[in-house]
Design a protein around this motif. Structure first.
Motif, mmCIF file in Angstrom:
data_model
loop_
_atom_site.group_PDB
_atom_site.id
_atom_site.type_symbol
_atom_site.label_atom_id
_atom_site.label_comp_id
_atom_site.label_asym_id
_atom_site.label_seq_id
_atom_site.Cartn_x
_atom_site.Cartn_y
_atom_site.Cartn_z
ATOM 1 N N HIS A 1 39.573 -34.478 33.295
ATOM 2 C CA HIS A 1 38.726 -33.508 32.489
ATOM 3 C C HIS A 1 39.196 -33.630 31.163
ATOM 4 O O HIS A 1 40.345 -33.260 30.938
ATOM 5 N N PRO A 2 38.366 -33.434 29.917
ATOM 6 C CA PRO A 2 38.712 -33.482 28.720
ATOM 7 C C PRO A 2 38.929 -31.853 28.215
ATOM 8 O O PRO A 2 38.254 -31.145 28.678
ATOM 9 N N GLU A 3 39.874 -31.922 27.258
ATOM 10 C CA GLU A 3 39.995 -30.547 26.558
ATOM 11 C C GLU A 3 39.878 -29.247 27.533
ATOM 12 O O GLU A 3 39.002 -28.385 27.153
ATOM 13 N N ARG A 4 40.670 -29.291 28.184
ATOM 14 C CA ARG A 4 40.786 -28.263 29.402
ATOM 15 C C ARG A 4 41.561 -27.296 29.021
ATOM 16 O O ARG A 4 42.832 -27.474 28.551
ATOM 17 N N GLY A 5 41.188 -25.936 28.994
ATOM 18 C CA GLY A 5 41.984 -24.786 28.716
ATOM 19 C C GLY A 5 42.955 -24.463 29.862
ATOM 20 O O GLY A 5 42.280 -24.083 30.759
ATOM 21 N N LEU A 6 44.231 -24.099 29.633
ATOM 22 C CA LEU A 6 45.193 -23.855 30.688
ATOM 23 C C LEU A 6 46.176 -22.776 30.447
ATOM 24 O O LEU A 6 46.447 -22.608 29.218
ATOM 25 N N ARG B 1 48.418 -20.124 26.289
ATOM 26 C CA ARG B 1 46.976 -20.715 26.356
ATOM 27 C C ARG B 1 47.046 -22.092 25.619
ATOM 28 O O ARG B 1 47.109 -22.051 24.446
ATOM 29 N N ALA B 2 46.888 -23.348 26.400
ATOM 30 C CA ALA B 2 46.972 -24.773 25.692
ATOM 31 C C ALA B 2 45.770 -25.139 26.162
ATOM 32 O O ALA B 2 45.176 -25.127 27.167
ATOM 33 N N ARG B 3 45.245 -26.057 25.393
ATOM 34 C CA ARG B 3 44.050 -26.899 25.321
ATOM 35 C C ARG B 3 44.519 -28.357 25.539
ATOM 36 O O ARG B 3 44.631 -29.008 24.519
ATOM 37 N N GLU C 1 37.167 -20.724 31.141
ATOM 38 C CA GLU C 1 37.396 -21.702 30.430
ATOM 39 C C GLU C 1 39.226 -21.560 30.437
ATOM 40 O O GLU C 1 39.669 -22.777 30.065
ATOM 41 N N TRP C 2 40.011 -20.641 30.605
ATOM 42 C CA TRP C 2 41.331 -20.865 30.952
ATOM 43 C C TRP C 2 41.764 -20.636 32.259
ATOM 44 O O TRP C 2 41.668 -19.437 32.858
ATOM 45 N N SER C 3 42.226 -21.909 32.758
ATOM 46 C CA SER C 3 42.533 -21.816 34.402
ATOM 47 C C SER C 3 43.779 -21.899 34.614
ATOM 48 O O SER C 3 44.605 -22.242 33.922
ATOM 49 N N GLU C 4 44.337 -21.510 35.857
ATOM 50 C CA GLU C 4 45.658 -21.401 36.324
ATOM 51 C C GLU C 4 45.861 -22.810 36.261
ATOM 52 O O GLU C 4 45.127 -23.977 36.681
#
Length: 192
Positions: A67-72, A81-83, A99-102
């Protein structure tokens, strides 16, 4: 700098998420080591490298999705919070997530360096530490500055214990749980 403030975050994670929700679409924000950072927008070669990697993952591991550009949520205690440019996960594992997942289901995070002044600190120092602290098994860095692919793995105590740097054109083994062999010769076409 006032003594004792060098490690104070600029804001809380909640304040960052509110700021990020209201940022213009032309700006991507990250919150790394307590600092708000602007992630550069992608150039054509960056996009082509991502698509090449996506095709390889789909061909070699059809059970996974890149998946592209995923918020972690990254770093110790998920205060960052890194994309990521890409996250490799089992098919369907992002269903229902915000948007920000574990990072519990993330097998690999991917970054492709950009040509900006912050790329060294962000992609080569802060993100490996954040991804390792979050327990992501593999971090793949496509480093366009020195035409290499760097594979980080074996996260332990907030750091990756193993790092291997190979030049574009080399055969690259992405270790378990990814278990993909990449022939990186095509990456030479995306160097200026």
């Amino acid at each position: 700098m006032t003594p004792g403030t060098e490690h104070q975050p600029q804001m809380s994670v909640e304040e960052f998420e509110e700021l990020e929700r209201h940022a213009p679409e032309t700006v991507w924000l990250e919150f790394i080591n307590g600092k708000v950072q602007v992630k550069p927008l992608l150039d054509g070669n960056h996009s082509e490298i991502y698509m090449w990697l996506l095709e390889q993952c789909m061909r070699l591991r059809p059970d996974l999705r890149l998946h592209p550009e995923r918020g972690l949520k990254t770093e110790a205690y998920r205060k960052g919070r890194a994309r990521a440019d890409g996250v490799l996960v089992p098919k369907g594992s992002l269903k229902g997530l915000g948007e920000w997942s574990e990072t519990s289901g993330v097998l690999m995070a991917v970054e492709i360096t950009s040509f900006d002044s912050d790329t060294n600190q962000r992609d080569r120092v802060e993100k490996p530490d954040g991804y390792a602290a979050a327990g992501i098994p593999v971090y793949l860095l496509v480093d366009r500055d020195d035409c290499s692919v760097v594979v980080f793995n074996q996260p332990e105590d907030g750091r990756y214990r193993h790092e291997e740097r190979l030049p574009f054109g080399a055969a690259v083994k992405l270790p378990e749980p990814v278990n993909i062999n990449l022939e990186t010769e095509p990456l030479k076409d995306f160097v200026e």
